[in-house]
Design a protein around this motif. Sequence first.
Motif, PDB file in Angstrom:
ATOM      1  N   PRO A   1      15.154 -14.905   5.444  1.00  0.00           N
ATOM      2  CA  PRO A   1      15.464 -14.379   6.772  1.00  0.00           C
ATOM      3  C   PRO A   1      16.204 -15.413   7.630  1.00  0.00           C
ATOM      4  O   PRO A   1      17.116 -15.057   8.400  1.00  0.00           O
ATOM      5  CB  PRO A   1      14.081 -14.063   7.352  1.00  0.00           C
ATOM      6  CG  PRO A   1      13.209 -13.828   6.159  1.00  0.00           C
ATOM      7  CD  PRO A   1      13.729 -14.740   5.091  1.00  0.00           C
TER       8      PRO A   1
ATOM      9  N   ARG B   1       3.815  -3.380  10.811  1.00  0.00           N
ATOM     10  CA  ARG B   1       4.709  -3.181   9.679  1.00  0.00           C
ATOM     11  C   ARG B   1       5.306  -4.528   9.267  1.00  0.00           C
ATOM     12  O   ARG B   1       5.763  -5.293  10.111  1.00  0.00           O
ATOM     13  CB  ARG B   1       5.818  -2.209  10.106  1.00  0.00           C
ATOM     14  CG  ARG B   1       6.928  -2.046   9.094  1.00  0.00           C
ATOM     15  CD  ARG B   1       7.832  -0.890   9.475  1.00  0.00           C
ATOM     16  NE  ARG B   1       9.102  -0.969   8.738  1.00  0.00           N
ATOM     17  CZ  ARG B   1      10.025  -0.027   8.764  1.00  0.00           C
ATOM     18  NH1 ARG B   1       9.848   1.059   9.497  1.00  0.00           N
ATOM     19  NH2 ARG B   1      11.139  -0.159   8.070  1.00  0.00           N
ATOM     20  N   ILE B   2       5.318  -4.797   7.973  1.00  0.00           N
ATOM     21  CA  ILE B   2       5.806  -6.085   7.478  1.00  0.00           C
ATOM     22  C   ILE B   2       7.293  -5.963   7.178  1.00  0.00           C
ATOM     23  O   ILE B   2       7.703  -5.062   6.446  1.00  0.00           O
ATOM     24  CB  ILE B   2       5.028  -6.515   6.220  1.00  0.00           C
ATOM     25  CG1 ILE B   2       3.554  -6.757   6.591  1.00  0.00           C
ATOM     26  CG2 ILE B   2       5.637  -7.772   5.608  1.00  0.00           C
ATOM     27  CD1 ILE B   2       2.629  -6.860   5.401  1.00  0.00           C
ATOM     28  N   SER B   3       8.081  -6.869   7.755  1.00  0.00           N
ATOM     29  CA  SER B   3       9.510  -6.814   7.467  1.00  0.00           C
ATOM     30  C   SER B   3       9.763  -7.427   6.093  1.00  0.00           C
ATOM     31  O   SER B   3       9.686  -6.747   5.086  1.00  0.00           O
ATOM     32  CB  SER B   3      10.318  -7.487   8.581  1.00  0.00           C
ATOM     33  OG  SER B   3       9.820  -8.780   8.864  1.00  0.00           O
ATOM     34  N   SER B   4      10.020  -8.708   6.037  1.00  0.00           N
ATOM     35  CA  SER B   4      10.423  -9.298   4.761  1.00  0.00           C
ATOM     36  C   SER B   4       9.230  -9.701   3.899  1.00  0.00           C
ATOM     37  O   SER B   4       8.375 -10.469   4.350  1.00  0.00           O
ATOM     38  CB  SER B   4      11.292 -10.525   5.011  1.00  0.00           C
ATOM     39  OG  SER B   4      11.620 -11.117   3.786  1.00  0.00           O
TER      40      SER B   4
ATOM     41  N   LYS C   1      -5.022  -2.606   6.957  1.00  0.00           N
ATOM     42  CA  LYS C   1      -3.933  -3.469   7.406  1.00  0.00           C
ATOM     43  C   LYS C   1      -2.707  -3.244   6.529  1.00  0.00           C
ATOM     44  O   LYS C   1      -2.797  -2.638   5.460  1.00  0.00           O
ATOM     45  CB  LYS C   1      -4.372  -4.939   7.322  1.00  0.00           C
ATOM     46  CG  LYS C   1      -5.489  -5.278   8.311  1.00  0.00           C
ATOM     47  CD  LYS C   1      -5.855  -6.740   8.219  1.00  0.00           C
ATOM     48  CE  LYS C   1      -7.050  -7.105   9.068  1.00  0.00           C
ATOM     49  NZ  LYS C   1      -6.892  -6.873  10.491  1.00  0.00           N
ATOM     50  N   GLU C   2      -1.571  -3.724   6.984  1.00  0.00           N
ATOM     51  CA  GLU C   2      -0.356  -3.706   6.164  1.00  0.00           C
ATOM     52  C   GLU C   2      -0.389  -4.929   5.254  1.00  0.00           C
ATOM     53  O   GLU C   2      -0.802  -6.018   5.687  1.00  0.00           O
ATOM     54  CB  GLU C   2       0.893  -3.764   7.050  1.00  0.00           C
ATOM     55  CG  GLU C   2       1.016  -2.599   8.023  1.00  0.00           C
ATOM     56  CD  GLU C   2       1.130  -1.267   7.313  1.00  0.00           C
ATOM     57  OE1 GLU C   2       1.810  -1.192   6.276  1.00  0.00           O
ATOM     58  OE2 GLU C   2       0.522  -0.293   7.798  1.00  0.00           O
ATOM     59  N   VAL C   3       0.036  -4.759   4.012  1.00  0.00           N
ATOM     60  CA  VAL C   3       0.034  -5.892   3.089  1.00  0.00           C
ATOM     61  C   VAL C   3       1.274  -5.879   2.199  1.00  0.00           C
ATOM     62  O   VAL C   3       1.830  -4.814   1.913  1.00  0.00           O
ATOM     63  CB  VAL C   3      -1.208  -5.903   2.160  1.00  0.00           C
ATOM     64  CG1 VAL C   3      -2.496  -5.869   2.944  1.00  0.00           C
ATOM     65  CG2 VAL C   3      -1.167  -4.775   1.155  1.00  0.00           C
TER      66      VAL C   3
ATOM     67  N   ARG D   1      14.898  -5.388   4.143  1.00  0.00           N
ATOM     68  CA  ARG D   1      13.604  -5.919   4.581  1.00  0.00           C
ATOM     69  C   ARG D   1      13.785  -7.346   5.114  1.00  0.00           C
ATOM     70  O   ARG D   1      13.247  -7.718   6.160  1.00  0.00           O
ATOM     71  CB  ARG D   1      12.608  -5.924   3.414  1.00  0.00           C
ATOM     72  CG  ARG D   1      12.215  -4.545   2.913  1.00  0.00           C
ATOM     73  CD  ARG D   1      11.232  -3.882   3.850  1.00  0.00           C
ATOM     74  NE  ARG D   1       9.959  -4.575   3.915  1.00  0.00           N
ATOM     75  CZ  ARG D   1       8.920  -4.304   3.126  1.00  0.00           C
ATOM     76  NH1 ARG D   1       9.009  -3.373   2.207  1.00  0.00           N
ATOM     77  NH2 ARG D   1       7.784  -4.956   3.268  1.00  0.00           N
ATOM     78  N   ILE D   2      14.534  -8.152   4.351  1.00  0.00           N
ATOM     79  CA  ILE D   2      14.778  -9.538   4.748  1.00  0.00           C
ATOM     80  C   ILE D   2      15.566  -9.563   6.064  1.00  0.00           C
ATOM     81  O   ILE D   2      15.266 -10.334   6.977  1.00  0.00           O
ATOM     82  CB  ILE D   2      15.531 -10.268   3.616  1.00  0.00           C
ATOM     83  CG1 ILE D   2      14.639 -10.343   2.364  1.00  0.00           C
ATOM     84  CG2 ILE D   2      15.988 -11.661   4.052  1.00  0.00           C
ATOM     85  CD1 ILE D   2      15.380 -10.627   1.068  1.00  0.00           C
TER      86      ILE D   2
ATOM     87  N   LYS E   1       0.848  -1.191   0.000  1.00  0.00           N
ATOM     88  CA  LYS E   1       0.000   0.000   0.000  1.00  0.00           C
ATOM     89  C   LYS E   1       0.881   1.237   0.000  1.00  0.00           C
ATOM     90  O   LYS E   1       1.998   1.238   0.535  1.00  0.00           O
ATOM     91  CB  LYS E   1      -0.993  -0.024   1.148  1.00  0.00           C
ATOM     92  CG  LYS E   1      -0.471   0.202   2.523  1.00  0.00           C
ATOM     93  CD  LYS E   1      -1.651   0.182   3.498  1.00  0.00           C
ATOM     94  CE  LYS E   1      -1.180   0.486   4.906  1.00  0.00           C
ATOM     95  NZ  LYS E   1      -2.275   0.401   5.883  1.00  0.00           N
TER      96      LYS E   1
ATOM     97  N   ARG F   1      15.628  -7.297   8.397  1.00  0.00           N
ATOM     98  CA  ARG F   1      14.816  -6.844   9.530  1.00  0.00           C
ATOM     99  C   ARG F   1      14.083  -8.029  10.159  1.00  0.00           C
ATOM    100  O   ARG F   1      13.991  -8.144  11.384  1.00  0.00           O
ATOM    101  CB  ARG F   1      13.817  -5.783   9.045  1.00  0.00           C
ATOM    102  CG  ARG F   1      13.116  -5.038  10.151  1.00  0.00           C
ATOM    103  CD  ARG F   1      12.215  -3.968   9.556  1.00  0.00           C
ATOM    104  NE  ARG F   1      11.283  -3.482  10.544  1.00  0.00           N
ATOM    105  CZ  ARG F   1      11.379  -2.300  11.147  1.00  0.00           C
ATOM    106  NH1 ARG F   1      12.350  -1.484  10.839  1.00  0.00           N
ATOM    107  NH2 ARG F   1      10.508  -1.934  12.053  1.00  0.00           N
ATOM    108  N   LYS F   2      13.595  -8.926   9.309  1.00  0.00           N
ATOM    109  CA  LYS F   2      12.941 -10.131   9.845  1.00  0.00           C
ATOM    110  C   LYS F   2      13.975 -11.020  10.545  1.00  0.00           C
ATOM    111  O   LYS F   2      13.673 -11.621  11.583  1.00  0.00           O
ATOM    112  CB  LYS F   2      12.248 -10.892   8.719  1.00  0.00           C
ATOM    113  CG  LYS F   2      11.523 -12.131   9.212  1.00  0.00           C
ATOM    114  CD  LYS F   2      10.255 -12.399   8.439  1.00  0.00           C
ATOM    115  CE  LYS F   2       9.456 -13.503   9.125  1.00  0.00           C
ATOM    116  NZ  LYS F   2       8.118 -13.635   8.567  1.00  0.00           N
TER     117      LYS F   2
END
Lengths: 359, 183
Positions: free
Chosen positions: A348, B58-61, B31-33, A268-269, A182, A271-272
């Motif tokens: 991850p 918040r979605i990480s990977s 929602k986060e997607v 992003r990877i 989004k 961070r997980k």
Amino acid sequence: MQKEFKLMKGNEAVAEAAIRAGCDGYFGYPITPQSEIMEYLMLEQPEKRTGMVVLQAESEVAAINMVYGGAGCGKRVMTSSSSPGISLKQEGISYMAGAELPCLLVNIVRGGPGLGTIQPSQQDYFQSVKGGGHGDYRVIVLAPASVQEMADFAVLGFDLAFKYRIPTLILSDGIIGQMMEKVVLPEQRPRFTEEEIRKNTPWATVGKTPDRERNVISSLNLIACNQEAHVNDLKKKYDTIEENEVRYETYQCDDAEHVIIAYGSSARISRKAVDLLRAEGRKVGLLRPITLFPFPKKQISDLVAKKVKGFLTVEMSLGQMVEDVKLVVNGQTKVEHYGRVGGSIPTPEEVADAVKSIM
Amino acid sequence: MTEEIIIAGFGGQGVLSMGKILAYSGVMENKEVTWMPSYGPEMRGGTANVSVIISDERISSPIINTFDTAIVLNQPSLDKFEEAVKPGGYLLYDPNGVNTPPTRKDINIYSIEAAAKASELGLAKVFNMIVLGGFLKIKPIVGNEFIRKGLEASLPERHHHLIPENEKAVEIGKELVKEVQKV
């Protein structure tokens, strides 16, 4: 007013945000995994919304030289491509760096070398931050890690390009380009008027007026002492950019004993991976450079001063940014690299294991 | 709440658009997607898959290799993703064309005869929405009203007259889904 969320691919978001940033012209040539940028622009027909030109050139070389011409006229212009196409554009980018012209470049990186694969990669770090074409120059490099940042950096990229008269590159990859998330799009702002171009970019070649000498856009300077002065002036500009424009994000770094350094989709990877390791009680953090040039040197030095025991860079390459981290750390603590190449993507869990291996 | 889903099948089964409608419905519910498709050469060879993450945080990977739920619509996808379901997770599959059913004992397994039903009712175009209905029956992570909003947002306006048919398909899917194994 309530924000309107859209669900968009990174490629679509950067294209729409460019229209809204007041872009005057896009010139490109298709290549996976970034073809949606031009497809979106062609479908959207921004010439009807803002007057923006969208043109598929006959080649990458033609496209970058159209950008060169447009930028010389003080226009907000851009191009996009993926790795092999960006290589073809390097001559033009070097000329624009020499002629001090602003433009927005987008590289949705795929695995190489050569034509390689269409899958995501971060192999173009060196090319992006060390110049890319010939000559002692830099471009500003922004590394988005989300679809939102793809949109935000189209606007920021144009603004930085004009602030410093420098090409600005959005360095992303097939993950961020193809993924949908989004996004809140920026407000539409107007394109520059002819008056604004004359006032704000007095170097632009928009026709000589009686009160000044003619403007010349060129990267050619055959007299050595003049060229030396020019290159030294460029260096001063790069120093100013290094002083003022570093952007980064930290996650769980306050008490971290080991820190992952990663940009873009690898961040992003990672961070997980930090979350997985924290769940095991391990003190691990993440530093995400948002600007790759200028590089967040001070933030890495600060972590060294806080006695971080080791750094791990995570990159989808054989290890490129790791060299810049090592330059900053200068042997004071351990710096290792973990990466996947050729279009493969680290998980991850793999990253978490790699961090454990340096503990 | 974080739900990590893989949807996989043949190209043309509507795998990517099912994921998009689900993701857009999540956006509509604030929602986060993330929606991450396979865009590589394999999709040109017949199979397509998309991972969708819907979360309150918040979605990480966006890249994941284990899933809370796998929705699989052909044998190659079942072979590939049965192992990727987290223990205690969910597997939803359409038995149409599946010769080797799932064998794991540590996951919840559901089947949905969506292809057969779609063909019987002449609703081949909304086959994927029947499957989505089956998923939402098992895991009601997005409310009905947001599915409608998700359809409105993801379909171009000229196709909005098809929304009632899509919603009907979701309801059919909810009725059709069958529990095979509960852990």
